[in-house]
Design an enzyme around this catalytic site. Structure first.
Site, mmCIF file in Angstrom:
data_model
loop_
_atom_site.group_PDB
_atom_site.id
_atom_site.type_symbol
_atom_site.label_atom_id
_atom_site.label_comp_id
_atom_site.label_asym_id
_atom_site.label_seq_id
_atom_site.Cartn_x
_atom_site.Cartn_y
_atom_site.Cartn_z
ATOM 1 C CD1 TRP A 153 45.329 34.936 34.722
ATOM 2 C CD2 TRP A 153 45.671 33.032 35.773
ATOM 3 N NE1 TRP A 153 45.605 35.026 36.285
ATOM 4 C CE2 TRP A 153 45.811 33.830 37.078
ATOM 5 C CE3 TRP A 153 45.742 31.466 36.345
ATOM 6 C CZ2 TRP A 153 45.929 33.653 38.186
ATOM 7 C CZ3 TRP A 153 45.931 31.291 37.662
ATOM 8 C CH2 TRP A 153 46.168 32.409 38.531
ATOM 9 C CG ASN A 154 41.079 30.355 37.647
ATOM 10 O OD1 ASN A 154 40.485 30.878 36.671
ATOM 11 N ND2 ASN A 154 40.621 30.250 38.703
ATOM 12 C CE LYS A 177 40.806 40.956 28.674
ATOM 13 N NZ LYS A 177 41.692 40.401 28.994
ATOM 14 N N GLY A 230 37.457 37.257 38.051
ATOM 15 C CA GLY A 230 38.897 37.602 38.323
ATOM 16 C C GLY A 230 38.714 38.013 39.797
ATOM 17 C CB SER A 231 41.377 39.812 41.210
ATOM 18 O OG SER A 231 41.682 40.950 40.737
ATOM 19 C CD GLU A 252 33.501 33.016 40.060
ATOM 20 O OE1 GLU A 252 33.834 33.370 41.267
ATOM 21 O OE2 GLU A 252 34.066 32.355 39.626
ATOM 22 C CG LEU A 253 34.164 39.765 42.064
ATOM 23 C CD1 LEU A 253 34.039 40.975 42.645
ATOM 24 C CD2 LEU A 253 34.702 39.839 40.633
ATOM 25 C CB CYS A 286 37.491 31.567 42.392
ATOM 26 S SG CYS A 286 36.218 30.564 41.617
ATOM 27 C CD GLU A 387 41.212 34.761 45.888
ATOM 28 O OE1 GLU A 387 41.086 35.780 45.409
ATOM 29 O OE2 GLU A 387 40.535 33.566 45.508
ATOM 30 C CD GLU A 464 30.200 33.035 35.527
ATOM 31 O OE1 GLU A 464 31.092 32.736 36.267
ATOM 32 O OE2 GLU A 464 30.168 33.361 34.439
HETATM 33 P P1 NAD Z 1 44.450 40.358 38.273
HETATM 34 O O1 NAD Z 1 43.241 40.882 39.180
HETATM 35 O O2 NAD Z 1 45.521 41.380 37.733
HETATM 36 O O3 NAD Z 1 43.767 39.778 36.959
HETATM 37 C C1 NAD Z 1 42.690 38.717 37.109
HETATM 38 C C2 NAD Z 1 42.193 38.697 35.680
HETATM 39 O O4 NAD Z 1 41.441 39.770 35.330
HETATM 40 C C3 NAD Z 1 43.153 38.335 34.662
HETATM 41 O O5 NAD Z 1 42.512 37.367 33.753
HETATM 42 C C4 NAD Z 1 43.278 39.771 33.964
HETATM 43 O O6 NAD Z 1 43.551 39.523 32.393
HETATM 44 C C5 NAD Z 1 42.044 40.556 34.048
HETATM 45 N N1 NAD Z 1 42.073 42.017 34.068
HETATM 46 C C6 NAD Z 1 43.061 42.646 34.973
HETATM 47 N N2 NAD Z 1 42.604 43.916 35.108
HETATM 48 C C7 NAD Z 1 41.585 43.938 33.924
HETATM 49 C C8 NAD Z 1 40.705 45.051 33.495
HETATM 50 N N3 NAD Z 1 41.139 46.246 33.706
HETATM 51 N N4 NAD Z 1 39.613 44.935 32.627
HETATM 52 C C9 NAD Z 1 39.422 43.615 32.233
HETATM 53 N N5 NAD Z 1 40.036 42.426 32.600
HETATM 54 C C10 NAD Z 1 41.094 42.513 33.498
HETATM 55 O O7 NAD Z 1 45.207 39.289 38.966
HETATM 56 P P2 NAD Z 1 46.147 38.004 38.785
HETATM 57 O O8 NAD Z 1 47.570 38.170 39.036
HETATM 58 O O9 NAD Z 1 46.017 37.793 37.205
HETATM 59 O O10 NAD Z 1 45.435 36.872 39.449
HETATM 60 C C11 NAD Z 1 45.559 36.930 40.784
HETATM 61 C C12 NAD Z 1 44.219 37.153 41.583
HETATM 62 O O11 NAD Z 1 43.088 37.112 40.665
HETATM 63 C C13 NAD Z 1 44.035 36.121 42.716
HETATM 64 O O12 NAD Z 1 44.566 36.659 43.830
HETATM 65 C C14 NAD Z 1 42.508 35.906 42.705
HETATM 66 O O13 NAD Z 1 41.963 36.953 43.525
HETATM 67 C C15 NAD Z 1 42.144 36.553 41.343
HETATM 68 N N6 NAD Z 1 41.413 35.566 40.653
HETATM 69 C C16 NAD Z 1 40.056 34.923 40.744
HETATM 70 C C17 NAD Z 1 39.352 34.119 39.894
HETATM 71 C C18 NAD Z 1 38.110 33.528 40.060
HETATM 72 O O14 NAD Z 1 37.640 32.445 39.587
HETATM 73 N N7 NAD Z 1 37.386 34.359 40.932
HETATM 74 C C19 NAD Z 1 40.379 33.377 38.749
HETATM 75 C C20 NAD Z 1 41.446 33.953 38.689
HETATM 76 C C21 NAD Z 1 42.057 34.949 39.333
#
Ligand code: NAD
Length: 482
Positions: A153-154, A177, A230-231, A252-253, A286, A387, A464
């Site tokens: 979402w960021n 998605k 994502g995370s 890209e974590l 990130c 993080e 990327e």
């Molecule tokens: P989260 O790990 O719950 O979710 C991160 C993203 O992954 C969200 O958009 C979520 O919809 C998606 N996601 C979650 N479970 C999934 C699954 N099983 N399959 C597919 N997609 C899934 O964390 P959060 O609370 O939304 O965000 C906080 C953490 O996310 C931060 O601590 C950071 O590490 C990480 N983050 C990293 C980036 C990046 O650019 N690398 C961007 C946003 C968040």
């Protein structure tokens, strides 16, 4: 905030058709007020199956389209993103919270990225190997197939574009998605591609319960590539799922950006640059600069100047043009940051400014947290290891170059890293020895369309952007002709 800021109709886009109602769904929240902006429909299992069928058809047709025709569609999409930049940015601010100017900058950078990949579509070269006359060995680069892409979402505009552009430039189809928390920007991005003439089966947009959607798409033999932003924990989970079909992946974590500030840096410029960059998107980036390691000779001056400039930042609704930092994107972030700050102070860190949840403008609610600076933070503090993903700067001191490099490499993360020094020999050493996918020396800009963006260690693999971003969507084939 005006009622028209969220000027979109949320929906799923499958096989060239929009589905905007008649589905179970969830609310989308304005993080500046906590109010619901709209309802988002979720895809059913049957919808996901139709998206897979469309992606399979789309891939077969799109890979046969001449590269310059694929590029032409993409250039048109980029032009539409530019034309609609104010609308896209307003949606981005309404659902994610970042200041409008940041959202607009993100949107224009995303348009540039589409254009870069459009150009790359026409520059996919193979090789002809030296062989006896009359025979040939060819090395071909071919699009890998339908891509399942998941993003966070960021960066509500940039993240979807970073997933769609290299995939379609390569000749792949894609099922995207995005985050359910910021769907509006992704919907409007998809409309730009649709209005630019991208055939309906080539790109699909779905929303749902993330784990259900990703399990379904990754279990299908149709899907040939996984791309995730994502995370770290979610990335590891998806990689395990992808292993079952030996699926090529780009990950890209998260990161925990170290910032090494040496005695010989240009201190005023360094502090001003770092304060602005630290609190960009309220620290939810990130590659955010996270742990600041400052050499002993300038430590006290650095801490004082950093805290003073941070305390002067204006926080508020991102639609207010005077706002420098908006709310956090969701209620999870202020909660997590508050716990980390409390733990760090308990472990001996000095709170220089901030440190608490903040009121929204006019007591409007929302997920605000004041920009925070902690000095003398012990390495044992949770925030120095996990993080934070929020508006908190963690500052500690170091003595020698060896100490600084060891600290930069201490954690399992390896995404963005920053160094500030005027010494050329040291710059070379830092560039060589820091374990990170991207190192900024006297700069905080790590994201350029033509440069690879990605991490090492737990921060992921595969890049990327740049030519590498497109190459990640290709497979290599050798053809031998006797
Ligand atoms: P989260 O790990 O719950 O979710 C991160 C993203 O992954 C969200 O958009 C979520 O919809 C998606 N996601 C979650 N479970 C999934 C699954 N099983 N399959 C597919 N997609 C899934 O964390 P959060 O609370 O939304 O965000 C906080 C953490 O996310 C931060 O601590 C950071 O590490 C990480 N983050 C990293 C980036 C990046 O650019 N690398 C961007 C946003 C968040």
């Amino acid at each position: 905030m005006t009622a028209t800021s969220y000027d979109t109709t949320l929906g799923l886009y499958i096989g060239g058709e929009w589905i905007t109602d008649g589905r179970e769904g969830e609310g989308v929240t304005d993080p500046a007020t906590g109010q619901e902006l709209a309802r988002l429909p979720h895809a059913t299992t049957a919808d996901l199956d139709r998206a897979l069928e469309a992606a399979e058809r789309g891939f077969k047709a799109w890979r046969a389209v001449a590269p310059e025709k694929r590029a032409a569609v993409m250039y048109r999409a980029a032009a539409l993103v530019r034309e609609r930049a104010d609308k896209l940015a307003a949606i981005c601010t309404a659902e994610e919270g970042k200041p409008f100017a940041e959202a607009k900058g993100e949107t224009l950078a995303a348009a540039q990225l589409i254009e870069f990949h459009a150009g790359e579509a026409t520059r996919v070269y193979g090789r002809v190997l030296p062989r006896p006359v009359g025979t040939r060995s060819l090395v071909l680069q071919q699009p890998i197939g339908p891509v399942a892409a998941f993003c966070a979402w960021n960066f509500p505009v940039l993240n979807p574009i970073r997933k769609i552009s290299p995939a379609i430039a390569a000749g792949c189809s894609v099922i995207l998605k995005p985050s359910e928390e910021t769907p509006g920007a992704a919907v409007e991005v998809m409309r730009c591609f649709q209005d630019a003439g991208l055939p309906g089966d080539v790109a699909q947009l779905v929303f749902g319960v993330p784990d259900q959607v990703s399990r379904h798409l990754l279990a299908s033999p149709v899907t040939r590539k996984l791309s995730f932003t994502g995370s770290v924990p979610v990335g590891k989970h998806l990689l395990r799922l992808a292993a079952d079909t030996v699926m090529k992946s780009t990950m890209e974590l998260g990161g925990h950006g170290p910032v090494l500030v040496f005695d010989d840096c240009d201190l005023d410029k360094t502090v001003a640059t770092l304060v602005a960059h630290k609190f960009r998107n309220a620290g939810q980036v990130c590659v955010a600069p996270t742990r600041f390691h400052v050499q002993e000779g300038i430590y006290d001056r650095f801490v004082a100047a950093f805290a003073e400039q941070t305390a002067a930042m204006r926080i508020g609704n991102g639609m207010d043009r005077a706002t420098q930092m908006g709310p956090l994107a969701n209620p999870r972030r202020p909660e997590a940051i508050a716990a980390m700050v409390e733990q760090a102070v308990g472990a001996g860190a000095r709170l220089m400014t901030g440190g608490a949840r903040a009121e929204g403008p006019n007591g409007a609610g929302g997920f605000f947290f004041s920009p925070t600076v902690l000095a003398d933070v012990p390495l044992s503090a949770t925030a120095m290891n996990d993080e934070p993903f929020g508006p908190v700067a963690l500052i500690g001191r170091f003595g020698s170059d060896d100490d600084a490099i060891a600290e930069a490499n201490r954690l399992p993360y390896g995404l963005g890293a920053y160094c500030f020094t005027e010494n050329g020999r040291r710059q070379n050493r830092l560039g060589d020895e820091i374990e990170a996918g991207m190192v900024g020396i006297n700069t905080v800009r790590l994201s350029w369309g033509d440069a690879p963006f990605g991490g090492v260690k737990d921060s992921g693999f595969g890049s990327e952007d740049g030519p590498e971003g497109l190459a990640a969507h290709m497979v290599t084939k050798a053809v031998h002709i006797a």
